[in-house]
Design a protein around this motif. Structure first.
Motif, PDB file in Angstrom:
ATOM      1  N   ASP A  87      -5.324  17.527   9.087  1.00  0.00           N
ATOM      2  CA  ASP A  87      -6.760  17.582   8.767  1.00  0.00           C
ATOM      3  C   ASP A  87      -6.983  17.920   7.299  1.00  0.00           C
ATOM      4  O   ASP A  87      -7.886  17.376   6.655  1.00  0.00           O
ATOM      5  N   LEU A  88      -6.154  18.829   6.753  1.00  0.00           N
ATOM      6  CA  LEU A  88      -6.280  19.195   5.341  1.00  0.00           C
ATOM      7  C   LEU A  88      -5.994  17.986   4.457  1.00  0.00           C
ATOM      8  O   LEU A  88      -6.760  17.699   3.517  1.00  0.00           O
ATOM      9  N   ILE A  89      -4.913  17.274   4.739  1.00  0.00           N
ATOM     10  CA  ILE A  89      -4.557  16.083   3.960  1.00  0.00           C
ATOM     11  C   ILE A  89      -5.666  15.040   4.049  1.00  0.00           C
ATOM     12  O   ILE A  89      -6.103  14.485   3.028  1.00  0.00           O
ATOM     13  N   ASP A  90      -6.136  14.781   5.254  1.00  0.00           N
ATOM     14  CA  ASP A  90      -7.174  13.761   5.429  1.00  0.00           C
ATOM     15  C   ASP A  90      -8.451  14.150   4.703  1.00  0.00           C
ATOM     16  O   ASP A  90      -9.139  13.287   4.127  1.00  0.00           O
ATOM     17  N   PRO A 103       0.817  -1.217   0.000  1.00  0.00           N
ATOM     18  CA  PRO A 103       0.000   0.000   0.000  1.00  0.00           C
ATOM     19  C   PRO A 103       0.854   1.271   0.000  1.00  0.00           C
ATOM     20  O   PRO A 103       2.074   1.233   0.218  1.00  0.00           O
ATOM     21  N   ILE A 104       0.194   2.387  -0.233  1.00  0.00           N
ATOM     22  CA  ILE A 104       0.813   3.692  -0.017  1.00  0.00           C
ATOM     23  C   ILE A 104       0.942   3.889   1.494  1.00  0.00           C
ATOM     24  O   ILE A 104      -0.027   3.696   2.227  1.00  0.00           O
ATOM     25  N   LEU A 105       2.110   4.222   1.970  1.00  0.00           N
ATOM     26  CA  LEU A 105       2.278   4.522   3.394  1.00  0.00           C
ATOM     27  C   LEU A 105       1.787   5.944   3.660  1.00  0.00           C
ATOM     28  O   LEU A 105       2.222   6.891   3.007  1.00  0.00           O
ATOM     29  N   GLN A 106       0.885   6.069   4.626  1.00  0.00           N
ATOM     30  CA  GLN A 106       0.405   7.403   4.962  1.00  0.00           C
ATOM     31  C   GLN A 106       1.565   8.308   5.407  1.00  0.00           C
ATOM     32  O   GLN A 106       1.575   9.506   5.108  1.00  0.00           O
ATOM     33  N   SER A 107       2.559   7.723   6.071  1.00  0.00           N
ATOM     34  CA  SER A 107       3.708   8.507   6.516  1.00  0.00           C
ATOM     35  C   SER A 107       4.508   9.038   5.334  1.00  0.00           C
ATOM     36  O   SER A 107       5.076  10.137   5.401  1.00  0.00           O
ATOM     37  N   TYR A 108       4.572   8.277   4.244  1.00  0.00           N
ATOM     38  CA  TYR A 108       5.237   8.736   3.020  1.00  0.00           C
ATOM     39  C   TYR A 108       4.411   9.825   2.350  1.00  0.00           C
ATOM     40  O   TYR A 108       4.934  10.876   1.950  1.00  0.00           O
ATOM     41  N   LEU A 109       3.100   9.599   2.247  1.00  0.00           N
ATOM     42  CA  LEU A 109       2.217  10.576   1.622  1.00  0.00           C
ATOM     43  C   LEU A 109       2.214  11.884   2.404  1.00  0.00           C
ATOM     44  O   LEU A 109       2.230  12.975   1.817  1.00  0.00           O
TER      45      LEU A 109
END
Length: 200
Positions: A180-183, A123-129
Protein backbone atom coordinates in the motif's frame (compact mmCIF):
# COMPACT_ATOMS: atom_id res chain seq x y z
CA UNK A 1 40.06 -12.59 -3.12
CA UNK A 2 36.92 -10.46 -3.14
CA UNK A 3 35.00 -8.05 -5.34
CA UNK A 4 33.39 -4.83 -4.13
CA UNK A 5 30.54 -3.07 -5.90
CA UNK A 6 27.93 -0.38 -5.35
CA UNK A 7 24.30 -1.47 -5.47
CA UNK A 8 21.71 1.20 -6.26
CA UNK A 9 18.68 -0.82 -7.40
CA UNK A 10 17.76 -4.47 -6.91
CA UNK A 11 21.23 -5.17 -5.48
CA UNK A 12 20.20 -3.12 -2.42
CA UNK A 13 17.72 -5.86 -1.60
CA UNK A 14 19.89 -8.40 0.19
CA UNK A 15 17.41 -11.18 -0.60
CA UNK A 16 18.71 -11.05 -4.19
CA UNK A 17 22.45 -11.42 -3.46
CA UNK A 18 24.48 -14.28 -1.91
CA UNK A 19 23.84 -14.69 1.81
CA UNK A 20 27.53 -14.34 2.70
CA UNK A 21 27.86 -10.93 1.03
CA UNK A 22 28.97 -8.14 3.36
CA UNK A 23 26.95 -4.95 2.87
CA UNK A 24 27.43 -1.42 4.16
CA UNK A 25 24.84 1.32 3.55
CA UNK A 26 26.12 4.63 2.23
CA UNK A 27 25.92 7.38 -0.34
CA UNK A 28 27.58 7.79 -3.73
CA UNK A 29 28.09 11.38 -4.86
CA UNK A 30 27.95 12.60 -8.44
CA UNK A 31 25.50 10.03 -9.79
CA UNK A 32 21.75 9.90 -10.57
CA UNK A 33 19.52 6.88 -11.22
CA UNK A 34 17.33 6.64 -14.33
CA UNK A 35 14.89 4.20 -15.92
CA UNK A 36 17.01 3.80 -19.01
CA UNK A 37 18.14 0.25 -19.71
CA UNK A 38 15.96 -2.02 -21.83
CA UNK A 39 15.97 -5.66 -22.84
CA UNK A 40 13.91 -8.84 -22.90
CA UNK A 41 13.68 -11.52 -20.25
CA UNK A 42 13.87 -15.24 -20.89
CA UNK A 43 10.07 -15.21 -21.02
CA UNK A 44 10.16 -12.72 -23.93
CA UNK A 45 8.68 -9.88 -21.88
CA UNK A 46 10.32 -6.54 -22.59
CA UNK A 47 11.39 -4.66 -19.52
CA UNK A 48 13.05 -1.45 -18.37
CA UNK A 49 15.47 -1.48 -15.44
CA UNK A 50 17.60 1.02 -13.58
CA UNK A 51 20.90 2.49 -14.60
CA UNK A 52 22.87 5.56 -13.52
CA UNK A 53 24.42 8.62 -15.11
CA UNK A 54 27.01 10.98 -13.74
CA UNK A 55 25.47 14.19 -12.38
CA UNK A 56 27.18 16.69 -10.14
CA UNK A 57 25.37 17.78 -7.01
CA UNK A 58 23.41 14.56 -6.57
CA UNK A 59 23.95 11.81 -3.99
CA UNK A 60 22.27 8.44 -4.19
CA UNK A 61 21.87 6.00 -1.35
CA UNK A 62 22.83 2.40 -1.86
CA UNK A 63 25.10 -0.29 -0.49
CA UNK A 64 28.74 -1.20 -0.76
CA UNK A 65 28.72 -4.97 -1.23
CA UNK A 66 31.70 -7.30 -0.88
CA UNK A 67 31.62 -10.96 -1.84
CA UNK A 68 34.13 -13.63 -2.93
CA UNK A 69 35.55 -13.17 -6.43
CA UNK A 70 34.11 -16.57 -7.32
CA UNK A 71 30.72 -14.83 -7.53
CA UNK A 72 31.80 -12.42 -10.28
CA UNK A 73 30.71 -14.65 -13.17
CA UNK A 74 27.16 -14.98 -11.82
CA UNK A 75 27.02 -11.26 -11.04
CA UNK A 76 28.13 -10.31 -14.55
CA UNK A 77 25.54 -12.68 -16.02
CA UNK A 78 22.85 -11.03 -13.91
CA UNK A 79 24.05 -7.59 -15.06
CA UNK A 80 24.62 -8.61 -18.69
CA UNK A 81 23.00 -5.42 -20.08
CA UNK A 82 25.57 -3.33 -18.21
CA UNK A 83 29.28 -2.63 -18.18
CA UNK A 84 31.45 -1.93 -15.15
CA UNK A 85 32.62 1.54 -14.13
CA UNK A 86 35.73 0.98 -12.04
CA UNK A 87 37.36 2.83 -9.14
CA UNK A 88 34.36 4.73 -7.73
CA UNK A 89 35.22 4.19 -4.06
CA UNK A 90 36.41 7.75 -3.48
CA UNK A 91 32.89 9.00 -4.28
CA UNK A 92 31.29 6.71 -1.70
CA UNK A 93 30.85 7.43 1.99
CA UNK A 94 29.64 4.88 4.53
CA UNK A 95 26.73 6.17 6.58
CA UNK A 96 28.46 5.00 9.76
CA UNK A 97 31.70 6.89 10.20
CA UNK A 98 31.77 8.48 6.74
CA UNK A 99 34.59 6.19 5.64
CA UNK A 100 35.23 6.08 1.86
CA UNK A 101 34.57 3.01 -0.21
CA UNK A 102 37.12 0.42 -1.22
CA UNK A 103 39.55 1.48 -3.95
CA UNK A 104 38.50 -1.43 -6.17
CA UNK A 105 34.80 -0.62 -5.89
CA UNK A 106 32.81 -0.59 -9.14
CA UNK A 107 29.24 -0.11 -10.31
CA UNK A 108 27.19 -1.33 -13.25
CA UNK A 109 26.04 1.19 -15.85
CA UNK A 110 23.87 0.47 -18.90
CA UNK A 111 25.77 -0.74 -21.95
CA UNK A 112 25.22 1.56 -24.97
CA UNK A 113 23.17 -1.03 -26.86
CA UNK A 114 20.59 -1.16 -24.07
CA UNK A 115 20.61 2.44 -22.86
CA UNK A 116 17.24 3.91 -23.79
CA UNK A 117 14.12 5.04 -21.95
CA UNK A 118 11.49 2.43 -21.23
CA UNK A 119 8.31 2.33 -23.32
CA UNK A 120 5.00 0.48 -23.49
CA UNK A 121 6.86 -2.49 -24.97
CA UNK A 122 9.64 -2.21 -22.38
CA UNK A 123 7.89 -1.08 -19.19
CA UNK A 124 9.09 -1.04 -15.61
CA UNK A 125 8.05 -4.35 -14.05
CA UNK A 126 6.11 -3.74 -10.87
CA UNK A 127 7.68 -6.93 -9.48
CA UNK A 128 11.15 -5.43 -10.07
CA UNK A 129 10.16 -2.09 -8.55
CA UNK A 130 8.68 -3.87 -5.51
CA UNK A 131 11.99 -5.66 -5.02
CA UNK A 132 14.02 -2.45 -5.27
CA UNK A 133 11.80 -0.42 -2.96
CA UNK A 134 11.55 -3.24 -0.42
CA UNK A 135 15.35 -3.14 -0.19
CA UNK A 136 15.36 0.61 0.41
CA UNK A 137 12.54 0.32 2.92
CA UNK A 138 14.34 -2.38 4.88
CA UNK A 139 17.38 -0.16 5.41
CA UNK A 140 15.95 3.37 5.52
CA UNK A 141 12.19 3.02 5.97
CA UNK A 142 9.76 5.33 4.19
CA UNK A 143 12.50 7.95 3.93
CA UNK A 144 14.46 5.52 1.77
CA UNK A 145 11.58 5.15 -0.66
CA UNK A 146 11.18 8.93 -0.86
CA UNK A 147 14.90 9.36 -1.49
CA UNK A 148 14.85 6.73 -4.23
CA UNK A 149 11.95 8.45 -6.00
CA UNK A 150 13.54 11.89 -5.75
CA UNK A 151 16.91 10.75 -7.09
CA UNK A 152 15.59 8.68 -10.01
CA UNK A 153 14.62 10.09 -13.42
CA UNK A 154 12.18 8.54 -15.86
CA UNK A 155 8.88 8.22 -14.04
CA UNK A 156 7.14 8.82 -17.38
CA UNK A 157 7.96 5.17 -18.19
CA UNK A 158 4.84 3.01 -17.68
CA UNK A 159 4.70 0.29 -15.00
CA UNK A 160 3.45 -3.20 -15.89
CA UNK A 161 1.20 -4.50 -13.10
CA UNK A 162 2.71 -7.97 -12.79
CA UNK A 163 2.70 -8.25 -9.00
CA UNK A 164 0.29 -11.21 -9.08
CA UNK A 165 2.16 -13.00 -11.91
CA UNK A 166 5.72 -11.67 -11.67
CA UNK A 167 8.05 -11.56 -14.66
CA UNK A 168 11.02 -10.52 -12.54
CA UNK A 169 13.04 -13.64 -11.62
CA UNK A 170 14.18 -12.30 -8.22
CA UNK A 171 10.70 -11.24 -7.16
CA UNK A 172 9.75 -10.55 -3.59
CA UNK A 173 6.23 -10.41 -2.16
CA UNK A 174 5.66 -7.15 -0.27
CA UNK A 175 3.36 -7.38 2.70
CA UNK A 176 0.06 -5.49 2.54
CA UNK A 177 1.38 -2.45 4.43
CA UNK A 178 4.47 -2.08 2.23
CA UNK A 179 2.47 -2.75 -0.95
CA UNK A 180 0.00 0.00 0.00
CA UNK A 181 2.88 2.38 0.79
CA UNK A 182 4.55 1.71 -2.57
CA UNK A 183 1.28 2.07 -4.47
CA UNK A 184 0.52 5.32 -2.68
CA UNK A 185 3.92 6.79 -3.52
CA UNK A 186 3.53 5.85 -7.20
CA UNK A 187 0.03 7.34 -7.26
CA UNK A 188 1.49 10.63 -5.99
CA UNK A 189 3.97 10.51 -8.87
CA UNK A 190 1.15 9.98 -11.35
CA UNK A 191 2.78 6.97 -12.99
CA UNK A 192 0.83 5.26 -15.78
CA UNK A 193 0.08 1.55 -15.52
CA UNK A 194 -0.23 -1.25 -18.01
CA UNK A 195 -2.10 -4.44 -17.21
CA UNK A 196 -0.61 -7.72 -18.49
CA UNK A 197 -3.33 -7.90 -21.16
CA UNK A 198 -2.38 -4.44 -22.45
CA UNK A 199 1.28 -5.18 -23.09
CA UNK A 200 2.24 -4.75 -26.73
Amino acid sequence: MTITYFGYGSLVNTDTIPAATETVPGRLSGWMREWKVCGEGEDGQGRCALTVREQEGVEIRGIMAREPRTGLKDLELRERRYHKVEAIGAKFRCEAGQKPGSGDMFLFKAAPGHRRWGTDTHPILQSYLDCVLAGYFRIWGEEGIDHFIETTDGWHVPVLQDRDRPHYPRKIVPGPVLADLIDGKLAELGVSYLTPDEKV
